[in-house]
Write a protein that holds these residues in place. Structure first.
Motif, short mmCIF file in Angstrom:
data_model
loop_
_atom_site.label_atom_id
_atom_site.label_comp_id
_atom_site.label_asym_id
_atom_site.label_seq_id
_atom_site.Cartn_x
_atom_site.Cartn_y
_atom_site.Cartn_z
N LEU A 84 0.82 -1.20 0.00
CA LEU A 84 0.00 0.00 0.00
C LEU A 84 0.87 1.27 0.00
O LEU A 84 0.57 2.23 -0.70
N LEU A 85 1.94 1.25 0.78
CA LEU A 85 2.85 2.40 0.79
C LEU A 85 3.49 2.59 -0.58
O LEU A 85 3.64 3.72 -1.06
N TYR A 86 3.87 1.48 -1.21
CA TYR A 86 4.46 1.56 -2.55
C TYR A 86 3.46 2.14 -3.54
O TYR A 86 3.79 3.03 -4.33
N LEU A 87 2.22 1.65 -3.50
CA LEU A 87 1.20 2.16 -4.41
C LEU A 87 0.88 3.62 -4.15
O LEU A 87 0.67 4.40 -5.07
N PHE A 88 0.86 4.02 -2.87
CA PHE A 88 0.61 5.42 -2.53
C PHE A 88 1.73 6.31 -3.06
O PHE A 88 1.46 7.37 -3.64
N ASP A 89 2.97 5.90 -2.88
CA ASP A 89 4.10 6.68 -3.39
C ASP A 89 4.08 6.76 -4.91
O ASP A 89 4.36 7.81 -5.49
N LYS A 90 3.72 5.65 -5.54
CA LYS A 90 3.64 5.63 -7.00
C LYS A 90 2.53 6.55 -7.49
O LYS A 90 2.71 7.29 -8.47
N ALA A 91 1.37 6.54 -6.81
CA ALA A 91 0.27 7.41 -7.20
C ALA A 91 0.64 8.88 -6.99
O ALA A 91 0.31 9.74 -7.81
N LYS A 92 1.34 9.17 -5.91
CA LYS A 92 1.78 10.54 -5.64
C LYS A 92 2.77 11.01 -6.70
O LYS A 92 2.66 12.13 -7.22
N ALA A 93 3.70 10.17 -7.08
CA ALA A 93 4.66 10.52 -8.13
C ALA A 93 3.96 10.70 -9.47
O ALA A 93 4.28 11.63 -10.22
N THR A 94 2.99 9.85 -9.75
CA THR A 94 2.23 9.97 -11.00
C THR A 94 1.46 11.28 -11.03
O THR A 94 1.39 11.95 -12.07
N LEU A 95 0.89 11.67 -9.90
CA LEU A 95 0.16 12.93 -9.82
C LEU A 95 1.10 14.12 -10.05
O LEU A 95 0.75 15.06 -10.77
N ILE A 96 2.28 14.08 -9.48
CA ILE A 96 3.25 15.17 -9.67
C ILE A 96 3.66 15.26 -11.13
O ILE A 96 3.70 16.35 -11.71
N VAL A 97 3.95 14.13 -11.74
CA VAL A 97 4.33 14.12 -13.16
C VAL A 97 3.18 14.60 -14.03
O VAL A 97 3.38 15.38 -14.98
N SER A 98 1.97 14.18 -13.70
CA SER A 98 0.81 14.60 -14.47
C SER A 98 0.60 16.11 -14.37
O SER A 98 0.33 16.77 -15.38
N ASN A 99 0.71 16.67 -13.17
CA ASN A 99 0.57 18.12 -13.01
C ASN A 99 1.66 18.88 -13.76
O ASN A 99 1.40 19.91 -14.38
N ALA A 100 2.88 18.37 -13.71
CA ALA A 100 3.98 19.02 -14.43
C ALA A 100 3.74 18.96 -15.94
O ALA A 100 3.98 19.94 -16.66
N TRP A 101 3.25 17.82 -16.42
CA TRP A 101 2.98 17.68 -17.85
C TRP A 101 1.88 18.64 -18.30
O TRP A 101 1.98 19.27 -19.35
N LYS A 102 0.83 18.75 -17.48
CA LYS A 102 -0.26 19.68 -17.81
C LYS A 102 0.26 21.12 -17.85
O LYS A 102 -0.11 21.90 -18.73
#
Length: 96
Positions: free
Chosen positions: A23-41
């Motif tokens: 769960l911690l791994y998935l949470f960190d992965k989702a957080k990183a994906t959100l940061i990358v997505s916001n930067a891409w936008k």
């Protein structure tokens, strides 16, 4: 019986720690994906200064430049040049 319960508890603890780490791994992965997505936008955004804004800025600068030039022309034409002309005539007027 007690030995069996201890084995079950031990297995449950192992499983819960595995689930927690996943769960911690998935949470960190989702957080990183959100940061990358916001930067891409942000980087691919087409928002910004429009053509109308630029045209208005250019028009304002041309009008202000024309006002400054007309003011300088009036100043030199009415104040500086006649005085300068009189000074030159007086400088070369040897007779008197």
């Amino acid at each position: 019986m007690r030995n069996l319960l201890n084995k079950v508890r031990y297995k449950m603890l192992g499983i819960s720690s595995i689930i927690e780490s996943k769960l911690l791994y998935l949470f960190d992965k989702a957080k990183a994906t959100l940061i990358v997505s916001n930067a891409w936008k942000l980087l691919s955004s087409q928002r910004g200064e429009g053509f109308v804004d630029t045209a208005i800025k250019i028009l304002i600068s041309v009008v202000i430049g024309a006002l400054v030039l007309s003011g300088l022309y009036a100043l030199f034409g009415e104040t500086v040049l006649p005085t300068l002309k009189q000074k030159v005539v007086d400088m070369f007027n040897y007779g008197g």
